[in-house]
Design an enzyme around this catalytic site. Sequence first.
Site, PDB file in Angstrom:
ATOM      1  N   ARG A  45     -10.759  27.929   6.881  1.00 56.55           N
ATOM      2  CA  ARG A  45     -10.889  27.403   5.509  1.00 56.55           C
ATOM      3  C   ARG A  45     -10.132  28.244   4.471  1.00 56.55           C
ATOM      4  O   ARG A  45      -9.429  27.722   3.623  1.00 56.55           O
ATOM      5  CB  ARG A  45     -12.377  27.316   5.124  1.00 56.55           C
ATOM      6  CG  ARG A  45     -12.633  26.565   3.839  1.00 56.55           C
ATOM      7  CD  ARG A  45     -14.105  26.381   3.550  1.00 56.55           C
ATOM      8  NE  ARG A  45     -14.878  25.860   4.667  1.00 56.55           N
ATOM      9  CZ  ARG A  45     -14.825  24.628   5.123  1.00 56.55           C
ATOM     10  NH1 ARG A  45     -14.036  23.745   4.565  1.00 56.55           N
ATOM     11  NH2 ARG A  45     -15.564  24.235   6.142  1.00 56.55           N
TER      12      ARG A  45
ATOM     13  N   LEU B  17     -14.571  23.340  -0.155  1.00 51.50           N
ATOM     14  CA  LEU B  17     -13.611  24.312  -0.675  1.00 51.50           C
ATOM     15  C   LEU B  17     -14.185  25.728  -0.520  1.00 51.50           C
ATOM     16  O   LEU B  17     -15.395  25.932  -0.636  1.00 51.50           O
ATOM     17  CB  LEU B  17     -13.329  24.030  -2.147  1.00 51.50           C
ATOM     18  CG  LEU B  17     -12.582  22.726  -2.426  1.00 51.50           C
ATOM     19  CD1 LEU B  17     -12.566  22.437  -3.922  1.00 51.50           C
ATOM     20  CD2 LEU B  17     -11.154  22.777  -1.884  1.00 51.50           C
TER      21      LEU B  17
ATOM     22  N   ASN C  36     -15.405  16.520  -8.926  1.00 54.78           N
ATOM     23  CA  ASN C  36     -15.607  15.705  -7.718  1.00 54.78           C
ATOM     24  C   ASN C  36     -16.359  14.442  -8.092  1.00 54.78           C
ATOM     25  O   ASN C  36     -17.146  14.434  -9.044  1.00 54.78           O
ATOM     26  CB  ASN C  36     -16.426  16.497  -6.690  1.00 54.78           C
ATOM     27  CG  ASN C  36     -16.610  15.722  -5.389  1.00 54.78           C
ATOM     28  OD1 ASN C  36     -15.675  15.092  -4.891  1.00 54.78           O
ATOM     29  ND2 ASN C  36     -17.818  15.740  -4.842  1.00 54.78           N
TER      30      ASN C  36
ATOM     31  N   HIS D  37     -18.977  11.653  -6.331  1.00 58.60           N
ATOM     32  CA  HIS D  37     -19.826  11.491  -5.148  1.00 58.60           C
ATOM     33  C   HIS D  37     -20.580  10.162  -5.260  1.00 58.60           C
ATOM     34  O   HIS D  37     -21.104   9.839  -6.335  1.00 58.60           O
ATOM     35  CB  HIS D  37     -20.811  12.665  -5.044  1.00 58.60           C
ATOM     36  CG  HIS D  37     -21.642  12.594  -3.811  1.00 58.60           C
ATOM     37  ND1 HIS D  37     -21.151  12.922  -2.569  1.00 58.60           N
ATOM     38  CD2 HIS D  37     -22.921  12.184  -3.625  1.00 58.60           C
ATOM     39  CE1 HIS D  37     -22.106  12.729  -1.669  1.00 58.60           C
ATOM     40  NE2 HIS D  37     -23.184  12.284  -2.283  1.00 58.60           N
TER      41      HIS D  37
ATOM     42  N   ASP E 190     -18.934  23.602  -7.713  1.00 60.49           N
ATOM     43  CA  ASP E 190     -19.219  25.028  -7.581  1.00 60.49           C
ATOM     44  C   ASP E 190     -19.260  25.364  -6.094  1.00 60.49           C
ATOM     45  O   ASP E 190     -18.803  24.573  -5.271  1.00 60.49           O
ATOM     46  CB  ASP E 190     -20.501  25.412  -8.340  1.00 60.49           C
ATOM     47  CG  ASP E 190     -21.742  24.765  -7.746  1.00 60.49           C
ATOM     48  OD1 ASP E 190     -21.648  24.164  -6.635  1.00 60.49           O
ATOM     49  OD2 ASP E 190     -22.810  24.853  -8.375  1.00 60.49           O
ATOM     50  N   GLU E 191     -19.830  26.522  -5.742  1.00 55.68           N
ATOM     51  CA  GLU E 191     -19.733  26.953  -4.349  1.00 55.68           C
ATOM     52  C   GLU E 191     -20.712  26.221  -3.425  1.00 55.68           C
ATOM     53  O   GLU E 191     -20.661  26.392  -2.224  1.00 55.68           O
ATOM     54  CB  GLU E 191     -19.873  28.481  -4.244  1.00 55.68           C
ATOM     55  CG  GLU E 191     -21.193  29.055  -4.698  1.00 55.68           C
ATOM     56  CD  GLU E 191     -21.267  29.260  -6.231  1.00 55.68           C
ATOM     57  OE1 GLU E 191     -20.531  28.579  -6.991  1.00 55.68           O
ATOM     58  OE2 GLU E 191     -22.095  30.084  -6.665  1.00 55.68           O
TER      59      GLU E 191
ATOM     60  N   LYS F  44     -16.899   0.342  -7.732  1.00 55.63           N
ATOM     61  CA  LYS F  44     -16.466  -0.193  -9.041  1.00 55.63           C
ATOM     62  C   LYS F  44     -16.866   0.762 -10.162  1.00 55.63           C
ATOM     63  O   LYS F  44     -16.103   0.997 -11.095  1.00 55.63           O
ATOM     64  CB  LYS F  44     -17.133  -1.549  -9.310  1.00 55.63           C
ATOM     65  CG  LYS F  44     -16.548  -2.667  -8.501  1.00 55.63           C
ATOM     66  CD  LYS F  44     -16.774  -4.013  -9.198  1.00 55.63           C
ATOM     67  CE  LYS F  44     -16.225  -5.128  -8.325  1.00 55.63           C
ATOM     68  NZ  LYS F  44     -17.230  -5.732  -7.440  1.00 55.63           N
TER      69      LYS F  44
HETATM   70  C1  GAR Z   1     -15.560   7.446  -2.545  1.00 53.20           C
HETATM   71  O1  GAR Z   1     -16.645   6.561  -2.428  1.00 53.20           O
HETATM   72  C2  GAR Z   1     -16.037   8.829  -2.969  1.00 53.20           C
HETATM   73  O2  GAR Z   1     -17.112   8.785  -3.871  1.00 53.20           O
HETATM   74  C3  GAR Z   1     -16.465   9.397  -1.637  1.00 53.20           C
HETATM   75  O3  GAR Z   1     -15.475   8.984  -0.731  1.00 53.20           O
HETATM   76  C4  GAR Z   1     -14.942   7.731  -1.169  1.00 53.20           C
HETATM   77  C5  GAR Z   1     -13.437   7.848  -1.257  1.00 53.20           C
HETATM   78  O4  GAR Z   1     -12.848   6.611  -1.520  1.00 53.20           O
HETATM   79  N1  GAR Z   1     -16.560  10.818  -1.694  1.00 53.20           N
HETATM   80  C6  GAR Z   1     -17.482  11.520  -1.039  1.00 53.20           C
HETATM   81  O5  GAR Z   1     -18.308  11.014  -0.319  1.00 53.20           O
HETATM   82  C7  GAR Z   1     -17.421  13.017  -1.280  1.00 53.20           C
HETATM   83  N2  GAR Z   1     -18.605  13.648  -0.775  1.00 53.20           N
HETATM   84  P1  GAR Z   1     -11.372   6.532  -2.049  1.00 53.20           P
HETATM   85  O6  GAR Z   1     -10.509   7.340  -1.052  1.00 53.20           O
HETATM   86  O7  GAR Z   1     -11.031   5.078  -2.008  1.00 53.20           O
HETATM   87  O8  GAR Z   1     -11.348   7.123  -3.419  1.00 53.20           O
END
Ligand code: GAR
Length: 202
Positions: free
Chosen positions: A64, A92, A106, A108, A140-141, A171
């Site tokens: 990493r 990260l 980020n 989520h 954060d970490e 959406k």
């Molecule tokens: C999205 O739903 C995002 O929220 C999720 O991955 C998907 C990526 O879609 N992220 C996570 O789960 C991070 N923990 P995309 O490549 O079409 O943006």
Amino acid sequence: MKRLGILLSGRGSNFEAIADSVEAGKIDASIGLVISNRAEARGLERARERGLKALCIPSRGLDREVYDRLLIEELRRENIDLVCLAGYMRLLSAAFIREYPLRILNIHPSLLPAFPGLDAQHQAVDYGVKISGCTVHFVDEHLDAGPIILQAAVPVLDSDTAGTLSERILKEEHRIYPEAIQIVLSGNFEIRGRQVILERSL
Ligand code: GAR
């Protein structure tokens, strides 16, 4: 003008929502660099189609810290101000987070702190919650844990599968991620403990 760096691992629909907002002048920045840890990520192709600089730095087999040093090198080279994780499916290192304090965001697909980690929409359906949604937060970490900038709620229907719920949440992701990026770029917020206080409520 501030420069965004986008890290992604897959489809790249959040990246596209960000790029559309940049083009529409709703985000006051340019996209300096898109990096994927997976060569087959559709998001890389989408970035290249838009004429953006897009790199694959394969992560397989790399420690990493070593991998993140490669990322930092490329982001520094492009003078990136704000790093946006857009479906970037790797943790990260602490060194990366130190390099960009309060400058990594980020998205989520759940209402954090509910359902961190992988398959958040699946977790929500399995748990039986009636409302889920999405969260944009500082990184954060800890996993999916930094101060929350914006959230949007989405109802979970009895007929939902992880797939149908994901579509409805996506959406909202495309709506709030660009908005949160512009808030952070504008600097119109204050952080008090874990709370991100937006200008409109100061
Ligand atoms: C999205 O739903 C995002 O929220 C999720 O991955 C998907 C990526 O879609 N992220 C996570 O789960 C991070 N923990 P995309 O490549 O079409 O943006």
